[in-house]
Motif scaffolding. Sequence first.
Motif, PDB file in Angstrom:
ATOM      1  N   GLU A 257      23.368   9.211 -13.526  1.00 50.12           N
ATOM      2  CA  GLU A 257      22.466  10.119 -12.819  1.00 50.12           C
ATOM      3  C   GLU A 257      23.052  10.551 -11.475  1.00 50.12           C
ATOM      4  O   GLU A 257      22.968  11.719 -11.098  1.00 50.12           O
ATOM      5  CB  GLU A 257      21.114   9.433 -12.620  1.00 50.12           C
ATOM      6  CG  GLU A 257      20.374   9.176 -13.926  1.00 50.12           C
ATOM      7  CD  GLU A 257      19.118   8.342 -13.721  1.00 50.12           C
ATOM      8  OE1 GLU A 257      18.924   7.819 -12.595  1.00 50.12           O
ATOM      9  OE2 GLU A 257      18.342   8.197 -14.692  1.00 50.12           O
TER      10      GLU A 257
ATOM     11  N   THR B 118      23.433   3.592 -16.219  1.00 48.49           N
ATOM     12  CA  THR B 118      22.573   4.780 -16.220  1.00 48.49           C
ATOM     13  C   THR B 118      22.404   5.345 -14.817  1.00 48.49           C
ATOM     14  O   THR B 118      22.451   6.569 -14.616  1.00 48.49           O
ATOM     15  CB  THR B 118      21.197   4.445 -16.817  1.00 48.49           C
ATOM     16  OG1 THR B 118      21.361   3.862 -18.105  1.00 48.49           O
ATOM     17  CG2 THR B 118      20.342   5.688 -16.938  1.00 48.49           C
TER      18      THR B 118
ATOM     19  N   ARG C 119      16.841   8.119 -21.898  1.00 47.83           N
ATOM     20  CA  ARG C 119      16.205   7.867 -20.601  1.00 47.83           C
ATOM     21  C   ARG C 119      14.709   7.615 -20.730  1.00 47.83           C
ATOM     22  O   ARG C 119      14.098   7.028 -19.833  1.00 47.83           O
ATOM     23  CB  ARG C 119      16.480   9.041 -19.658  1.00 47.83           C
ATOM     24  CG  ARG C 119      17.882   8.975 -19.042  1.00 47.83           C
ATOM     25  CD  ARG C 119      18.185  10.172 -18.193  1.00 47.83           C
ATOM     26  NE  ARG C 119      19.498  10.049 -17.555  1.00 47.83           N
ATOM     27  CZ  ARG C 119      20.204  11.062 -17.105  1.00 47.83           C
ATOM     28  NH1 ARG C 119      19.732  12.316 -17.212  1.00 47.83           N
ATOM     29  NH2 ARG C 119      21.386  10.861 -16.535  1.00 47.83           N
TER      30      ARG C 119
END
Length: 397
Positions: A227, A223, A135
């Motif tokens: 999350e 991604t 990240r």
Amino acid sequence: MVQTARVSALVWIAVLSFVAWLWLLLCQGFFWRTDIRLPPRRDPEVWPSVCVVVPARDEAAVLPSSLPSLLAQEYPGRAEVFLVDDGSSDGTGELARQLAGRHGGLPLTVASPGEPPAGWTGKLWAVRHGIGLARTRDPEYLLLTDADIAHEPDSLRHLVAAARTGGFDVVSQMARLRVESLWERLVVPAFVYFFAQLYPFRRIGKRGARTAAAAGGCVLLRTETAERARIPDVIRHAVIDDVALARAVKGGGGHIWLGLAERVDSVRPYPRLHDLWRMVSRSAYAQLRHNPLLLVGTVAGLALVYLVPPVALVVGATAGSAAATAAGGAAWLVMTGTYLPMLRHYRQPPWLAPLLPFTAFLYLLMTVDSAVQHYRGRGAAWKGRTYARPDAVPDEG
């Protein structure tokens, strides 16, 4: 009279098995077909950035056959590999650095998160650490792949193009497992066949369908989706982490796709029955949520669907019951026919198809053994760790 009653009961059971096979053939998402490959895709105008996360524990034996294939990805965008050494004792991390220095290619970072805390499996703790490192690069996609998986040079490119074109939050491929030893030929194609029967690939890709699964060896994950779904924290105790990941994504409204791979291969050998037995039994009872009633139902279902047909055929022929022979033979014939496409996918001879009842019996025993190990307190064991309960602290073995 007693003999007649037994034969009559066998006839009805055989008929029930045949009806079950007709239902599986026509109503279980055509699970037996093997034409679910990467969906239509086109190259994006701008290739998104990708970080590859590889959890690895004692993988020095397979890493030379797998890691160079990741480093050699011909990806037009920015890509980077993070290998997370999960407490290896065989020099996995140092070997990874040596392979990167020897082969070059994509940038490689090797890191170690230390021992997992209570409530975490070692693999998912490693994945969490790898995602945390990734990240910092702000990637649009994460490729979660196991250390025993070898990718063709264009694998990542095709995965990303498929995800972008189809608007998928997860694109996962069932890697082609190794089939070289006799036991691998008998057990491995059936493993994928049974998986597809439980999680029909056609249903997984449909929006609104409840069926959710992924193949942990090759999972491209957006991604932002990770999350939003709190992955991997929300599945931190899952032994069958790929299915748990897919459920978490789909439960949050995500769109997922799973199919068979042609250019993604597992290089891990399972030469002996003992090796394959461990692979299956370590998680079989976890698949049943450690529920004794589900175990009984699964054993009964396996017996009815896979064992009754050959028994009915043989006993019916011996006892002179044409009805039992016909029902058992018809069920066995349908079973054999549905297994042939998977054998072709694995380039195996068709004469293995009639042996599926024997293989199913082995899986039945593996499932029972998995439950026995659970109640003995040994739980799901892998790579020197044992997970006795979903919330258990990993025990070093």
